[in-house]
Design a protein around this motif. Sequence first.
Motif, mmCIF file in Angstrom:
data_model
loop_
_atom_site.group_PDB
_atom_site.id
_atom_site.type_symbol
_atom_site.label_atom_id
_atom_site.label_comp_id
_atom_site.label_asym_id
_atom_site.label_seq_id
_atom_site.Cartn_x
_atom_site.Cartn_y
_atom_site.Cartn_z
ATOM 1 N N VAL A 49 0.844 -1.200 0.000
ATOM 2 C CA VAL A 49 0.000 0.000 0.000
ATOM 3 C C VAL A 49 0.880 1.252 0.000
ATOM 4 C CG1 VAL A 49 -1.978 -1.081 1.142
ATOM 5 C CG2 VAL A 49 -0.159 -0.052 2.530
ATOM 6 N N ASP A 50 0.230 2.410 -0.261
ATOM 7 C CA ASP A 50 0.990 3.675 -0.276
ATOM 8 C C ASP A 50 1.518 4.027 1.108
ATOM 9 O OD1 ASP A 50 0.698 4.656 -3.034
ATOM 10 O OD2 ASP A 50 -1.443 4.593 -2.571
ATOM 11 N N ARG A 51 0.725 3.704 2.126
ATOM 12 C CA ARG A 51 1.164 4.037 3.490
ATOM 13 C C ARG A 51 0.557 3.074 4.477
ATOM 14 N NH1 ARG A 51 1.426 10.000 4.200
ATOM 15 N NH2 ARG A 51 3.184 9.492 2.838
ATOM 16 N N VAL A 52 1.349 2.735 5.504
ATOM 17 C CA VAL A 52 0.830 1.972 6.639
ATOM 18 C C VAL A 52 0.631 2.931 7.807
ATOM 19 C CG1 VAL A 52 1.306 0.137 8.315
ATOM 20 C CG2 VAL A 52 2.003 -0.159 5.933
ATOM 21 N N VAL A 53 -0.510 2.828 8.460
ATOM 22 C CA VAL A 53 -0.713 3.490 9.748
ATOM 23 C C VAL A 53 -0.840 2.348 10.748
ATOM 24 C CG1 VAL A 53 -2.218 4.931 11.145
ATOM 25 C CG2 VAL A 53 -1.780 5.534 8.760
ATOM 26 N N ALA A 54 0.183 2.183 11.601
ATOM 27 C CA ALA A 54 0.276 0.994 12.451
ATOM 28 C C ALA A 54 0.070 1.349 13.910
ATOM 29 C CB ALA A 54 1.655 0.353 12.276
ATOM 30 N N ALA A 55 -0.788 0.589 14.584
ATOM 31 C CA ALA A 55 -0.838 0.687 16.042
ATOM 32 C C ALA A 55 0.519 0.234 16.567
ATOM 33 C CB ALA A 55 -1.947 -0.203 16.591
ATOM 34 N N LEU A 56 0.990 0.853 17.655
ATOM 35 C CA LEU A 56 2.300 0.487 18.210
ATOM 36 C C LEU A 56 2.402 -1.030 18.389
ATOM 37 C CD1 LEU A 56 5.022 1.403 19.502
ATOM 38 C CD2 LEU A 56 3.846 1.245 21.704
ATOM 39 N N GLU A 57 1.328 -1.635 18.923
ATOM 40 C CA GLU A 57 1.353 -3.087 19.143
ATOM 41 C C GLU A 57 0.905 -3.824 17.876
ATOM 42 O OE1 GLU A 57 3.023 -4.015 21.577
ATOM 43 O OE2 GLU A 57 2.991 -2.132 22.701
ATOM 44 N N SER A 58 1.679 -3.638 16.820
ATOM 45 C CA SER A 58 1.545 -4.437 15.595
ATOM 46 C C SER A 58 2.725 -5.397 15.573
ATOM 47 C CB SER A 58 1.597 -3.538 14.352
ATOM 48 O OG SER A 58 0.457 -2.708 14.260
ATOM 49 N N TYR A 59 2.441 -6.690 15.373
ATOM 50 C CA TYR A 59 3.490 -7.713 15.374
ATOM 51 C C TYR A 59 3.566 -8.274 13.961
ATOM 52 C CZ TYR A 59 2.230 -6.992 20.214
ATOM 53 O OH TYR A 59 1.937 -6.392 21.428
ATOM 54 N N VAL A 60 4.685 -7.971 13.280
ATOM 55 C CA VAL A 60 4.684 -8.060 11.822
ATOM 56 C C VAL A 60 5.778 -8.978 11.313
ATOM 57 C CG1 VAL A 60 4.734 -6.682 9.700
ATOM 58 C CG2 VAL A 60 3.921 -5.640 11.841
ATOM 59 N N GLY A 61 5.417 -9.864 10.360
ATOM 60 C CA GLY A 61 6.457 -10.695 9.770
ATOM 61 C C GLY A 61 5.970 -11.543 8.617
#
Length: 792
Positions: free
Chosen positions: A594-606
């Motif tokens: 996507v053009d931009r991610v707006v992530a909550a601090l508690e995003s667990y990504v992989g």
Amino acid sequence: MSQTKFIVRKVAVLGAGVMGAQIAAHLANARVPTVLFDLPATTGDKNAIALKAIEALKKQKPSPLAGKDAIGAITPANYDDHLSLLKDCDLVIEAIAERMDWKADLYRKVAPHLGENSIFVTNTSGLSINTLADSLPESLKPRFCGVHFFNPPRYMHLVEIIPCRGSDAGMLDNLERFLVTTLGKGVIRAKDTPNFVANRIGVFSMLATIANAEKFGIRFDVVDDLTGPRLGRPKSATFRTADVVGLDTFSHVVKTMQDTLPNDPWHGLFKSPEWLQKLIAAGALGAKTKVGIYKKEGKQMFVLDPKSGEYVGSGEKGDDAVKDILKNPDPAAKFKALRESQHPQAQFLWACFRDVFHYIAVHLADIGHSARDVDFAIRWGFGWSVGPFETWQSAGWQQVAGWINEDIQAGRALSSAALPAWALATDRSGVHFVDGSYDAAGNRLVGRSSLDVYSRQLAPARVLGEQNAPLGETVFENDGVRAFTTGDDVLVVSFKSKAHAIGPDVLEGVNAALDIAEARFKALVIWQTEEPFSVGADLQSMMPAFMMGDWDSIESMVRRFQDTSMRLRYSQIPTVAATQGYVFGGGCEFAMHVDRVVAALESYVGLVEVGVGLLPGGGGCKEFALRASQQAKGGDILAALKDSFMTVAMAKVGTSAIETQEIGYFRPTDVVVFNAYELLYVAKQQALAMAESGYRPPLKVKSFPVAGRTGAASIKGQLVNMLEGRFISQHDFFISGLIADVMTGGDVDAGTEVDEQWILDLERKAFMTLLKNSKTQDRIANMLTTGKPLRN
């Protein structure tokens, strides 16, 4: 105090103990420069105590720090040399030990050094705020209150604000705004009563559970099996929670209740049982001393038998008949069955619920501003999925009230205190309604806070009985997604699948939403109504084709997945992913496109596909190959690619949105939001800002250079060492080799120019090769049946 805009430029935390240091860490996560004070050390560096606390933050699990640079925002200090720093601090948080005399001494020492507008707060968990305020000069009282963080402060959503008699209303509002948006907290305003709201009820609940366990003869490990996730509560349940909190800390909170609540009808309950006192005397304080109610020897877990004082083998579970009652989805039927059952475990559970319901009904008027505050306090501070008042109301208010009343009359309850008249009123159906929640002191319904900061929460936390209609107006819906608008030119897409897994219906829905958004809207946001963002591709949906060996239909689904990722990248409108919780596999690939991610601090990504024996097949490998070519300094693509390769091959997960940016799944330009309830608002603002700035999609990358077969050979050389050192299995080696081939562009010379589709084709082909491999099939089957990765 003037109501000019409140800006927090710098904060001081007084006290570098566990809580003080972790509060400082969370302020640092939010990029708030923080001075951490403690006593001067008697030898060596006078800041040694604060320095040691800062160093300890790096080792704690789960980490109080959200990124490796956060710690740089904390400055160590001591009370001898650095009190002059306080005048520049907009907020000063006292977090020393829970002793009135020590706090009073410190207040006298620091008060003359505070700035004329500095807000001064105490992070006490239960001492009287008004008594503490008596130690302050009159001029400081309007700027003083209690602010009770819950442990661990980064992860626990609840903060209680407790005004003193002289607290300025504007100051309290400013503080609440800061806590909600900057630190991401759920704030409730508490009355100045001992232990405030959450600890008062949460600790009572634990004491009632302990008392009823003794009464009905239920083992501690069985209590924990019955009072954890089966009741919608944390895995640590009751006795494990006491171990985690620290038995000395738990005992201290109980002692506070004993000393400060002499007239509470349950006062006889406010004491530490003899077995608990013996454990504390022996230094067995729980998790921090490695032995408490539970202890581990080798791989064997033991639990205390309170009668003998000895440890016995742990692991006994609740009776199946009782667990079956708990599975009933109808709360009214469930409570009726528990109450009528002759099984001691069922009677124990009913008694635990009854005693908490009894306690909150009697005390609502004196401890809470409304039933909503009580339910949020317990949900956010103790991790219950449903608050105690909500539980009672869902089971049928009058029926349950009648049962509680019967038990009080029969002497079965823990106290003989009468239920208040409001709770027994014949026309009462609950405490939460569309118009508000019940305030027993004022005998009225109270609406939500009208503070402006809450207008940013488009989908706030709700209690049972409030309006729970779906957000916005539905524009399109299929079995996989709902696309809706709240009337501002942004189309929002939410997945309907379990754990928001991405299968054919979701892919079809996202594409349909993109069509609609390009035709009628200014932007598209992917946002889920609750965690997680997405656990990735829906492997279950592939099973029928998989069983029939219909590889062509699976390959066409993978191609569809890749095409959808590419559409999110090159769409005619700005696309934004609003992430929280797990952002795994295909969910991560969507976020990378996507053009931009707006992530909550508690995003667990992989990109965690290796765990099921696969590689990222929705454009993740392609994206890292492309980024490496763009980041390559001096044309050394392999150097730029090596870290990304290890990230994918080791299924590395970012344990916060900030760490995810450091790893490279999210870009530095992506936005991190601390309050997950503000996620949709910020995502839509970002999308609209791009649209209003004359958005044009990125130009398609015609070609980019790859590391080629020599790059792949170099990476595989490292893998051989890992295989020989037994860090990876033979199958891991095979998967990693395929990932290396894809990310380096396949069997071509180094520096060869390829386009995105070239890598996508390699990615898809490798994905299909792995899918047909029996060891990968074993991994997928294990994940689908046990939910755990198989290392074969």
